[in-house]
Design a protein around this motif. Structure first.
Motif, PDB file in Angstrom:
ATOM      1  N   ASN A 188      32.125  20.761 -36.889  1.00  0.00           N
ATOM      2  CA  ASN A 188      32.486  19.285 -36.980  1.00  0.00           C
ATOM      3  C   ASN A 188      32.476  18.765 -35.429  1.00  0.00           C
ATOM      4  O   ASN A 188      32.303  19.423 -34.349  1.00  0.00           O
ATOM      5  CB  ASN A 188      33.871  19.183 -37.443  1.00  0.00           C
ATOM      6  CG  ASN A 188      34.873  19.816 -36.792  1.00  0.00           C
ATOM      7  OD1 ASN A 188      34.697  20.093 -35.675  1.00  0.00           O
ATOM      8  ND2 ASN A 188      35.918  20.378 -37.542  1.00  0.00           N
ATOM      9  N   CYS A 189      32.721  17.512 -35.621  1.00  0.00           N
ATOM     10  CA  CYS A 189      32.530  16.587 -34.054  1.00  0.00           C
ATOM     11  C   CYS A 189      33.524  17.193 -33.089  1.00  0.00           C
ATOM     12  O   CYS A 189      33.300  17.474 -32.125  1.00  0.00           O
ATOM     13  CB  CYS A 189      32.882  15.294 -34.215  1.00  0.00           C
ATOM     14  SG  CYS A 189      31.495  14.406 -35.408  1.00  0.00           S
ATOM     15  N   CYS A 218      24.586  13.953 -36.540  1.00  0.00           N
ATOM     16  CA  CYS A 218      25.607  13.302 -36.628  1.00  0.00           C
ATOM     17  C   CYS A 218      25.332  12.412 -35.502  1.00  0.00           C
ATOM     18  O   CYS A 218      24.955  12.426 -34.193  1.00  0.00           O
ATOM     19  CB  CYS A 218      26.725  14.310 -35.953  1.00  0.00           C
ATOM     20  SG  CYS A 218      28.211  13.244 -36.004  1.00  0.00           S
ATOM     21  N   ALA A 219      25.467  10.960 -35.565  1.00  0.00           N
ATOM     22  CA  ALA A 219      25.206   9.817 -34.891  1.00  0.00           C
ATOM     23  C   ALA A 219      26.072   9.841 -33.669  1.00  0.00           C
ATOM     24  O   ALA A 219      25.828   9.648 -32.482  1.00  0.00           O
ATOM     25  CB  ALA A 219      25.035   8.440 -35.604  1.00  0.00           C
ATOM     26  N   ASN A 220      27.474  10.256 -33.867  1.00  0.00           N
ATOM     27  CA  ASN A 220      28.358  10.117 -32.779  1.00  0.00           C
ATOM     28  C   ASN A 220      28.109  11.345 -31.985  1.00  0.00           C
ATOM     29  O   ASN A 220      28.383  11.068 -30.665  1.00  0.00           O
ATOM     30  CB  ASN A 220      29.695  10.088 -33.625  1.00  0.00           C
ATOM     31  CG  ASN A 220      30.893  10.004 -32.810  1.00  0.00           C
ATOM     32  OD1 ASN A 220      30.707   9.386 -31.744  1.00  0.00           O
ATOM     33  ND2 ASN A 220      32.071  10.702 -33.035  1.00  0.00           N
ATOM     34  N   CYS A 221      27.889  12.462 -32.279  1.00  0.00           N
ATOM     35  CA  CYS A 221      27.832  13.379 -31.452  1.00  0.00           C
ATOM     36  C   CYS A 221      26.488  13.489 -30.367  1.00  0.00           C
ATOM     37  O   CYS A 221      26.499  13.725 -29.475  1.00  0.00           O
ATOM     38  CB  CYS A 221      27.837  14.907 -32.222  1.00  0.00           C
ATOM     39  SG  CYS A 221      29.577  15.245 -32.704  1.00  0.00           S
ATOM     40  N   LYS A 258      32.903  18.685 -29.310  1.00  0.00           N
ATOM     41  CA  LYS A 258      33.325  18.034 -28.294  1.00  0.00           C
ATOM     42  C   LYS A 258      33.923  19.389 -27.364  1.00  0.00           C
ATOM     43  O   LYS A 258      34.059  19.559 -26.121  1.00  0.00           O
ATOM     44  CB  LYS A 258      34.684  17.142 -28.584  1.00  0.00           C
ATOM     45  CG  LYS A 258      34.015  15.714 -28.409  1.00  0.00           C
ATOM     46  CD  LYS A 258      35.365  15.021 -28.722  1.00  0.00           C
ATOM     47  CE  LYS A 258      35.144  13.581 -28.309  1.00  0.00           C
ATOM     48  NZ  LYS A 258      36.180  12.471 -28.664  1.00  0.00           N
ATOM     49  N   TYR A 259      34.588  20.132 -28.013  1.00  0.00           N
ATOM     50  CA  TYR A 259      35.168  21.333 -27.388  1.00  0.00           C
ATOM     51  C   TYR A 259      34.421  22.198 -26.678  1.00  0.00           C
ATOM     52  O   TYR A 259      34.381  22.569 -25.384  1.00  0.00           O
ATOM     53  CB  TYR A 259      35.982  22.459 -28.498  1.00  0.00           C
ATOM     54  CG  TYR A 259      36.536  23.728 -28.090  1.00  0.00           C
ATOM     55  CD1 TYR A 259      37.576  23.694 -27.207  1.00  0.00           C
ATOM     56  CD2 TYR A 259      35.624  24.819 -28.195  1.00  0.00           C
ATOM     57  CE1 TYR A 259      38.247  24.778 -26.839  1.00  0.00           C
ATOM     58  CE2 TYR A 259      36.159  26.059 -27.377  1.00  0.00           C
ATOM     59  CZ  TYR A 259      37.379  26.035 -26.822  1.00  0.00           C
ATOM     60  OH  TYR A 259      38.030  26.965 -26.450  1.00  0.00           O
ATOM     61  N   TYR A 260      32.971  22.564 -27.282  1.00  0.00           N
ATOM     62  CA  TYR A 260      32.177  23.362 -26.588  1.00  0.00           C
ATOM     63  C   TYR A 260      31.491  22.660 -25.338  1.00  0.00           C
ATOM     64  O   TYR A 260      30.987  23.285 -24.472  1.00  0.00           O
ATOM     65  CB  TYR A 260      30.974  23.848 -27.615  1.00  0.00           C
ATOM     66  CG  TYR A 260      31.260  25.014 -28.554  1.00  0.00           C
ATOM     67  CD1 TYR A 260      31.687  26.251 -27.980  1.00  0.00           C
ATOM     68  CD2 TYR A 260      31.430  24.980 -29.822  1.00  0.00           C
ATOM     69  CE1 TYR A 260      32.143  27.318 -28.420  1.00  0.00           C
ATOM     70  CE2 TYR A 260      31.896  25.826 -30.746  1.00  0.00           C
ATOM     71  CZ  TYR A 260      32.273  27.177 -30.150  1.00  0.00           C
ATOM     72  OH  TYR A 260      32.739  28.130 -30.902  1.00  0.00           O
ATOM     73  N   LEU A 313      23.191  23.059 -32.886  1.00  0.00           N
ATOM     74  CA  LEU A 313      22.029  21.906 -32.531  1.00  0.00           C
ATOM     75  C   LEU A 313      21.643  20.948 -33.718  1.00  0.00           C
ATOM     76  O   LEU A 313      21.557  19.769 -33.534  1.00  0.00           O
ATOM     77  CB  LEU A 313      20.840  22.630 -32.030  1.00  0.00           C
ATOM     78  CG  LEU A 313      20.884  23.204 -30.984  1.00  0.00           C
ATOM     79  CD1 LEU A 313      19.639  23.809 -30.534  1.00  0.00           C
ATOM     80  CD2 LEU A 313      21.292  22.079 -29.408  1.00  0.00           C
ATOM     81  N   ASN A 314      21.641  21.338 -34.892  1.00  0.00           N
ATOM     82  CA  ASN A 314      21.371  20.851 -36.157  1.00  0.00           C
ATOM     83  C   ASN A 314      22.544  19.641 -36.220  1.00  0.00           C
ATOM     84  O   ASN A 314      22.452  18.636 -36.599  1.00  0.00           O
ATOM     85  CB  ASN A 314      21.458  21.618 -37.554  1.00  0.00           C
ATOM     86  CG  ASN A 314      20.403  22.463 -37.580  1.00  0.00           C
ATOM     87  OD1 ASN A 314      19.172  21.958 -36.864  1.00  0.00           O
ATOM     88  ND2 ASN A 314      20.378  23.501 -38.204  1.00  0.00           N
TER      89      ASN A 314
END
Length: 175
Positions: free
Chosen positions: A4-5, A32-35, A9-11, A26-27
């Protein structure tokens, strides 16, 4: 594992940790537009991520690589032993002429003192004195050359080449 988003962010914040499934990671970023806006992966970044993942190799260290290393080490050790064995032999044979020269110095010196080089020098001098020196008629050669049309034509040709070269250079300078 689905990402999830927050996972993304964590990685991204903890670069030292890698995701378990890079393809899903990567998928999610691509879909996801936000990521994708956060990461804004460029082709260089994608390539770095693809290269950083470990890939399995068809070679096995124990079966393929280690025997080759051991074989190369054995060959190196064998060559090293041969070089160490031949070094004293080469040193002995290279120093042998020096030892023989020092040991037989009196005989060598007496041999060269016994040579009579004055006889050889006198023989060579008498041989050279018997060689006749040809007489060269320089005046005759000069007269032949001055009367030769070949010499006159050669001078005309040289003069023509100098003039042609000068004209070509003058034309280049005017341009």
């Amino acid at each position: 594992m689905r990402y999830n988003c927050n996972d993304i962010k964590y990685y991204l914040d903890h670069v030292d940790q890698e995701p378990e499934n890079l393809q899903e990671f990567l998928n999610h970023i691509e879909n996801c537009a936000n990521c994708s806006r956060i990461v804004s992966l460029e082709p260089d970044m994608e390539e770095i991520l693809a290269v950083s993942t470990p890939k399995s190799s068809p070679l096995s260290i124990e079966k393929d690589i280690l025997p080759r290393i051991l074989e190369n080490e054995k060959e190196y050790a064998k060559r090293n032993r041969l070089e160490k064995a031949f070094l004293p032999i080469f040193l002995f044979f290279s120093a042998l002429p020096l030892f023989l020269g020092a040991w037989l110095w009196k005989d060598i010196r007496s041999y060269f003192n016994s040579l009579d080089l004055t006889g050889a020098y006198n023989s060579l001098q008498s041989f050279i004195s018997e060689i006749p020196i040809p007489e060269i008629d320089l005046a005759g050669i000069a007269a032949t050359l001055t009367n030769s049309p070949l010499i006159i034509l050669s001078f005309i040709t040289i003069t023509t080449l100098v003039w042609a070269f000068s004209i070509i250079e003058a034309q280049k300078a005017l341009k």
